[in-house]
Design an enzyme around this catalytic site. Structure first.
Site, mmCIF file in Angstrom:
data_model
loop_
_atom_site.group_PDB
_atom_site.id
_atom_site.type_symbol
_atom_site.label_atom_id
_atom_site.label_comp_id
_atom_site.label_asym_id
_atom_site.label_seq_id
_atom_site.Cartn_x
_atom_site.Cartn_y
_atom_site.Cartn_z
ATOM 1 N N ALA A 1 -8.695 2.881 -22.470
ATOM 2 C CA ALA A 1 -9.536 2.754 -23.891
ATOM 3 C C ALA A 1 -8.672 2.116 -24.704
ATOM 4 O O ALA A 1 -8.594 1.291 -24.695
ATOM 5 C CB ALA A 1 -9.488 4.128 -23.961
ATOM 6 N N LYS A 2 -10.129 2.283 -25.570
ATOM 7 C CA LYS A 2 -9.938 1.782 -26.317
ATOM 8 C C LYS A 2 -11.355 2.029 -27.471
ATOM 9 O O LYS A 2 -11.977 2.115 -27.322
ATOM 10 C CB LYS A 2 -10.450 -0.238 -26.693
ATOM 11 C CG LYS A 2 -9.705 -1.250 -27.611
ATOM 12 C CD LYS A 2 -8.001 -1.533 -27.543
ATOM 13 C CE LYS A 2 -6.957 -1.680 -28.601
ATOM 14 N NZ LYS A 2 -5.913 -2.402 -27.943
#
Ligand code: NAD
Length: 418
Positions: A106-107
């Site tokens: 994720a980011k």
């Protein structure tokens, strides 16, 4: 699928397709592996100190939930857009799979210059961003961490905001927190320590000693400053450093402890010295044994790659080398590349240690953290080098092939849901 546009996502897409070709992944399986499961965009209104109201755009991209929760940093920078955040989430997936961690990538990010905010404004923005994300994150769905422009304090505000909403302290919602609030010993230094450890392994392979080796480090934030210190502690001579405010070079070697002391007080490199000032555009191309880009993506393009004069290219930053540069590096086997998803994996490995310590409320001493970190990196390093030798491909292709294949295999046996 074209909300994910821009040069950074284009780079992640190009890399993925070249790995998918190498792995013979059929065309109809590729979009499912490449495109994120979810992307969230939010508005974060903040009262500025001068009384004005400012609204910042924030994002979170969760790439896949096939192996467990998603995991990834939060970036506060002016360049942040959904394409950049998605590319970083995709790279996190291959990195976690390569390191054997039970996470998808994720980011997150906010489009803001964090250096333009006062501490009070930064707190307001951090808390509002987390508040907007509460419906979409959780200790078993998506766990945040720091990245460019965020730090332990921001993680403490994220954790506190999430916990207030839950009515109880939930330390395991973020990693990279201060030790005082459930963080782990060794997390702040983990990425840079890991970079220096892998540089030493690479130098071993090349038969080059660390003592007296010359190094250049671009970026003097969390990753760059710790890497410079760890390389110096291993006997290397750091010739050049740069951040967004200044660049210094000394062929006799810089005084790294003095640079660290200056940066700790000033919050930047500028103001350290007039005599040692150097052209930042030329820094990466100076002769050295060890080159560490540890600031931002796409700083080494095809032309720069032709002019590199290092023996080991250790990618502390995510995505510092463009696919054009990679093509050049394939023709320059004298440069040993430690690709980003291996080189900077120490951060997420110790984040994983922090998460499991929080879940168990059972904390380790720093020696145990470091020992487990180095063992995990050594395992991944050997796997990458073995695969590169076996399949006669670059270290980057080998590293990404291991990561992508692991996610593909898990998706094949699970079905369409995650
Ligand atoms: P940071 O915000 O602590 O530091 C970033 C550094 O880059 C600062 O010194 C900044 O001045 C410098 N910089 C920015 N623009 C620059 C420019 N144009 N020229 C030279 N220097 C410039 O961020 P960080 O956490 O150290 O992250 C750096 C890189 O490492 C990013 O690519 C990030 O995604 C990656 N990374 C970080 C971690 C982590 O644990 N923090 C883990 C893995 C990867």
């Amino acid at each position: 699928m074209n909300i994910y546009s821009g040069p950074v996502f284009d780079m992640a897409r190009t890399q993925f397709h070249s790995i998918a070709d190498h792995l013979d992944i059929p065309a109809d399986e590729r979009d499912r592996l490449l495109y994120p499961k979810r992307a969230i965009a939010v508005s974060c209104p903040v009262h500025r100190d001068d009384g004005r109201l400012a609204v910042y755009q924030g994002f979170r991209v969760q790439h896949h939930l096939t192996l467990g929760p998603t995991k990834g940093g939060t970036r506060f920078a002016p360049s942040v857009d959904i394409g950049e955040v998605a590319a970083l989430a995709v790279w996190m997936s291959w990195k976690c799979a390569l390191a054997g961690l039970p996470y998808g990538g994720a980011k997150g990010g906010v489009t803001v210059d964090p250096y333009s905010l006062s501490l009070r404004e930064l707190e307001g923005l951090s808390r509002r961003y987390m508040q907007e994300m509460i419906p979409f994150v959780g200790p078993h769905t998506d766990v945040m961490a720091p990245d460019m422009g965020t730090n332990e304090q921001v993680m403490a505000w994220f954790m506190d905001t999430y916990s207030m909403y839950q009515g109880q302290t939930v330390t395991e919602i973020v990693t990279g927190k201060p030790v005082a609030t459930g963080g782990t010993l060794g997390r702040r230094e983990a990425t840079g320590r890991g970079v220096a450890y892998l540089v030493e392994r690479a130098m071993d392979r090349l038969g080059l000693p660390m003592t007296g080796a010359t190094a250049i480090v671009q970026g003097f934030g969390n990753v760059g400053s710790v890497t410079a210190a760890a390389l110096a502690a291993r006997g290397a001579k750091v010739l050049g450093v740069a951040d967004h405010t200044a660049c210094y070079f000394d062929p006799k070697g810089l005084d790294v402890p003095a640079l660290l002391r200056h940066a700790a007080v000033a919050g930047k490199l500028a103001g350290f010295s007039n005599e040692l000032a150097f052209d930042p555009a030329a820094l990466l191309e100076q002769p050295c044994d060890i080159l560490v880009p540890a600031a931002m993506e796409r700083v080494i393009d095809g032309a720069t790659a032709q002019r590199l004069q290092c023996r080991v290219l250790a990618e502390g930053a995510n995505g510092p080398t463009t696919p054009d540069a990679d093509a050049v590096l394939q023709l320059r086997p004298e440069i040993f590349v430690i690709p980003d998803i291996l080189c900077n994996a120490g951060g997420v490995i110790v984040s994983y240690f922090e998460w499991i310590q929080d879940l168990q409320q059972f904390f380790w001493d720093e020696a145990e953290v470091n020992d487990r970190l180095y063992r995990a990196l050594q395992r991944a390093f050997v796997q990458v080098l073995d695969r590169a030798a076996r399949e006669k491909v670059s270290n980057r292709t080998a590293a990404m092939a291991i990561g992508v294949a692991k996610v593909r295999d898990a998706k094949r046996v699970r079905g369409l849901f995650p």
